[in-house]
Design a protein around this motif. Structure first.
Motif, PDB file in Angstrom:
ATOM      1  N   ARG A   1      -0.057  -9.073  -0.148  1.00 28.82           N
ATOM      2  CA  ARG A   1      -0.031 -10.291  -0.142  1.00 28.82           C
ATOM      3  C   ARG A   1      -0.496 -10.817   1.175  1.00 28.82           C
ATOM      4  O   ARG A   1      -0.139  -9.711   2.323  1.00 28.82           O
ATOM      5  CB  ARG A   1       1.467 -11.069  -0.628  1.00 28.82           C
ATOM      6  CG  ARG A   1       1.546 -10.857  -2.248  1.00 28.82           C
ATOM      7  CD  ARG A   1       3.090 -11.726  -2.567  1.00 28.82           C
ATOM      8  NE  ARG A   1       2.957 -11.813  -3.884  1.00 28.82           N
ATOM      9  CZ  ARG A   1       3.840 -10.950  -4.420  1.00 28.82           C
ATOM     10  NH1 ARG A   1       4.266  -9.910  -3.774  1.00 28.82           N
ATOM     11  NH2 ARG A   1       3.884 -11.126  -5.752  1.00 28.82           N
TER      12      ARG A   1
ATOM     13  N   LYS B   1       1.787  -0.895  -3.717  1.00 26.34           N
ATOM     14  CA  LYS B   1       2.053  -1.665  -5.069  1.00 26.34           C
ATOM     15  C   LYS B   1       1.522  -2.947  -5.143  1.00 26.34           C
ATOM     16  O   LYS B   1       0.952  -3.573  -6.374  1.00 26.34           O
ATOM     17  CB  LYS B   1       3.704  -1.643  -5.380  1.00 26.34           C
ATOM     18  CG  LYS B   1       4.077  -2.206  -6.559  1.00 26.34           C
ATOM     19  CD  LYS B   1       5.465  -1.996  -7.225  1.00 26.34           C
ATOM     20  CE  LYS B   1       5.635  -2.417  -8.700  1.00 26.34           C
ATOM     21  NZ  LYS B   1       7.075  -2.764  -8.704  1.00 26.34           N
ATOM     22  N   SER B   2       1.531  -3.891  -4.196  1.00 31.03           N
ATOM     23  CA  SER B   2       0.992  -5.102  -4.029  1.00 31.03           C
ATOM     24  C   SER B   2       0.503  -5.321  -2.836  1.00 31.03           C
ATOM     25  O   SER B   2       1.021  -4.659  -1.688  1.00 31.03           O
ATOM     26  CB  SER B   2       1.948  -6.189  -4.424  1.00 31.03           C
ATOM     27  OG  SER B   2       2.892  -6.447  -3.464  1.00 31.03           O
TER      28      SER B   2
ATOM     29  N   ARG C   1       4.289   0.923  -2.088  1.00 26.33           N
ATOM     30  CA  ARG C   1       5.103  -0.224  -1.485  1.00 26.33           C
ATOM     31  C   ARG C   1       4.283  -1.747  -1.691  1.00 26.33           C
ATOM     32  O   ARG C   1       3.435  -1.670  -1.770  1.00 26.33           O
ATOM     33  CB  ARG C   1       5.486   0.022   0.075  1.00 26.33           C
ATOM     34  CG  ARG C   1       6.375   1.330   0.184  1.00 26.33           C
ATOM     35  CD  ARG C   1       6.444   1.676   1.649  1.00 26.33           C
ATOM     36  NE  ARG C   1       7.540   0.698   2.350  1.00 26.33           N
ATOM     37  CZ  ARG C   1       8.662   0.758   2.089  1.00 26.33           C
ATOM     38  NH1 ARG C   1       9.380   1.547   1.634  1.00 26.33           N
ATOM     39  NH2 ARG C   1       9.581  -0.404   2.824  1.00 26.33           N
ATOM     40  N   HIS C   2       5.318  -2.632  -1.541  1.00 23.00           N
ATOM     41  CA  HIS C   2       4.859  -3.809  -1.554  1.00 23.00           C
ATOM     42  C   HIS C   2       4.378  -4.089  -0.002  1.00 23.00           C
ATOM     43  O   HIS C   2       5.139  -3.707   0.959  1.00 23.00           O
ATOM     44  CB  HIS C   2       5.750  -4.967  -1.792  1.00 23.00           C
ATOM     45  CG  HIS C   2       6.102  -5.178  -3.235  1.00 23.00           C
ATOM     46  ND1 HIS C   2       5.395  -5.453  -4.248  1.00 23.00           N
ATOM     47  CD2 HIS C   2       7.338  -4.768  -3.682  1.00 23.00           C
ATOM     48  CE1 HIS C   2       5.831  -5.357  -5.266  1.00 23.00           C
ATOM     49  NE2 HIS C   2       7.273  -5.093  -5.263  1.00 23.00           N
TER      50      HIS C   2
ATOM     51  N   TYR D   1       9.927 -11.918  -3.224  1.00 27.69           N
ATOM     52  CA  TYR D   1      10.114 -10.559  -3.406  1.00 27.69           C
ATOM     53  C   TYR D   1      11.617 -10.019  -3.460  1.00 27.69           C
ATOM     54  O   TYR D   1      11.947  -9.176  -3.962  1.00 27.69           O
ATOM     55  CB  TYR D   1       9.973  -9.858  -1.840  1.00 27.69           C
ATOM     56  CG  TYR D   1       8.415  -9.748  -1.607  1.00 27.69           C
ATOM     57  CD1 TYR D   1       7.530  -9.050  -2.164  1.00 27.69           C
ATOM     58  CD2 TYR D   1       8.046 -10.783  -0.592  1.00 27.69           C
ATOM     59  CE1 TYR D   1       6.154  -8.955  -1.603  1.00 27.69           C
ATOM     60  CE2 TYR D   1       6.650 -10.575  -0.063  1.00 27.69           C
ATOM     61  CZ  TYR D   1       5.897  -9.650  -0.609  1.00 27.69           C
ATOM     62  OH  TYR D   1       4.382  -9.733  -0.149  1.00 27.69           O
TER      63      TYR D   1
ATOM     64  N   LEU E   1       9.685  -2.888   0.827  1.00 28.74           N
ATOM     65  CA  LEU E   1       8.502  -3.823   1.335  1.00 28.74           C
ATOM     66  C   LEU E   1       8.277  -3.603   2.646  1.00 28.74           C
ATOM     67  O   LEU E   1       9.238  -3.063   3.525  1.00 28.74           O
ATOM     68  CB  LEU E   1       9.098  -5.446   1.405  1.00 28.74           C
ATOM     69  CG  LEU E   1       8.565  -6.406   2.268  1.00 28.74           C
ATOM     70  CD1 LEU E   1       7.167  -6.763   1.551  1.00 28.74           C
ATOM     71  CD2 LEU E   1       9.590  -7.588   2.100  1.00 28.74           C
TER      72      LEU E   1
ATOM     73  N   ASP F   1      12.050  -7.795  -7.072  1.00 33.46           N
ATOM     74  CA  ASP F   1      11.465  -6.630  -6.951  1.00 33.46           C
ATOM     75  C   ASP F   1      11.532  -6.075  -5.576  1.00 33.46           C
ATOM     76  O   ASP F   1      10.408  -5.783  -5.007  1.00 33.46           O
ATOM     77  CB  ASP F   1      10.073  -6.971  -7.358  1.00 33.46           C
ATOM     78  CG  ASP F   1       9.402  -5.524  -7.756  1.00 33.46           C
ATOM     79  OD1 ASP F   1       9.893  -4.550  -7.830  1.00 33.46           O
ATOM     80  OD2 ASP F   1       7.891  -5.711  -7.930  1.00 33.46           O
TER      81      ASP F   1
END
Ligand code: IMP
Ligand code: MG
Length: 180
Positions: free
Chosen positions: A124, A121-122, A93-94, A30, A38, A33
């Motif tokens: 994981r 935004k992503s 947001r991530h 991370y 996050l 970015d």
């Protein structure tokens, strides 16, 4: 509590070492970015201790989100169900989903489906443990602490009927405990 343990599968020292390594991997992922922000979404209650150790090794600006999912009755998996919805907005947001263990994948699949609708935004995923013989291919984990055999484990946040979460090591209980 100690006399209920059959064997220690992963010691507190190995856990501590691996958590630091995982945090370094996550920080590298991370670091480039950080603008979007996050959020570490932790799946309660099993990941409570893992999350608290992990975030103290993570020198990143972050928020924490909590979601409660039930998936086990004793040592038997039941369909995952959300008991308490996510308490924070992750739009744009991530998101890093943090769970204690990836077993049949029902829990992470359900939580991921919920989060997608919020438009992050992503997304994981990070799990401390994974049982590779059971984890399905459609529920990948981006960060994995340890791959373990298909045994029921307790400790370091993981429970049997809500007990044993406070064991510092990850352990297998004596068969009589599960039977009672
Ligand atoms: P899954 O939905 O089958 O992947 O299971 C994930 C959830 O089930 C985890 O978040 C744990 O709460 C619980 N679970 C799965 N395996 C174990 C285990 O060996 N010990 C304790 N809890 C487990
Ligand atoms: Mg859990």
């Amino acid at each position: 509590m100690d006399h209920d343990i059959d064997r220690i599968l992963i010691s507190r020292h190995r856990i501590a070492e691996r958590v630091m390594e995982l945090a370094a991997e996550i920080a590298r992922t991370y670091a480039g970015d950080v603008e979007a922000g996050l959020t570490l979404v932790t799946i309660l209650s099993g990941s409570l201790i893992f999350l608290s150790d992990l975030i103290r090794c993570l020198p990143l600006r972050m928020k924490i989100g909590l979601i409660t999912v039930s998936s086990y009755k004793g040592t038997k998996p039941t369909p995952a169900a959300i008991l308490q919805q996510l308490n924070t907005d992750v739009t744009g947001r991530h998101v890093l989903l943090v769970d204690d263990i990836l077993d049949t994948g029902g829990t992470l699949r359900l939580v991921r489906e919920q989060l997608v609708s919020a438009g992050p935004k992503s997304i994981r995923t990070c799990v401390l443990l994974r049982k590779p013989s059971k984890a399905p291919p459609d529920v990948p984990a981006d960060f994995v602490g340890f791959d373990i055999e298909d045994v029921f484990v307790v400790g370091y946040g993981l429970d049997f009927n809500d007990h044993y979460r406070n064991l510092p090591d990850i352990a297998v209980l004596r068969p009589e405990v599960y039977a009672s």
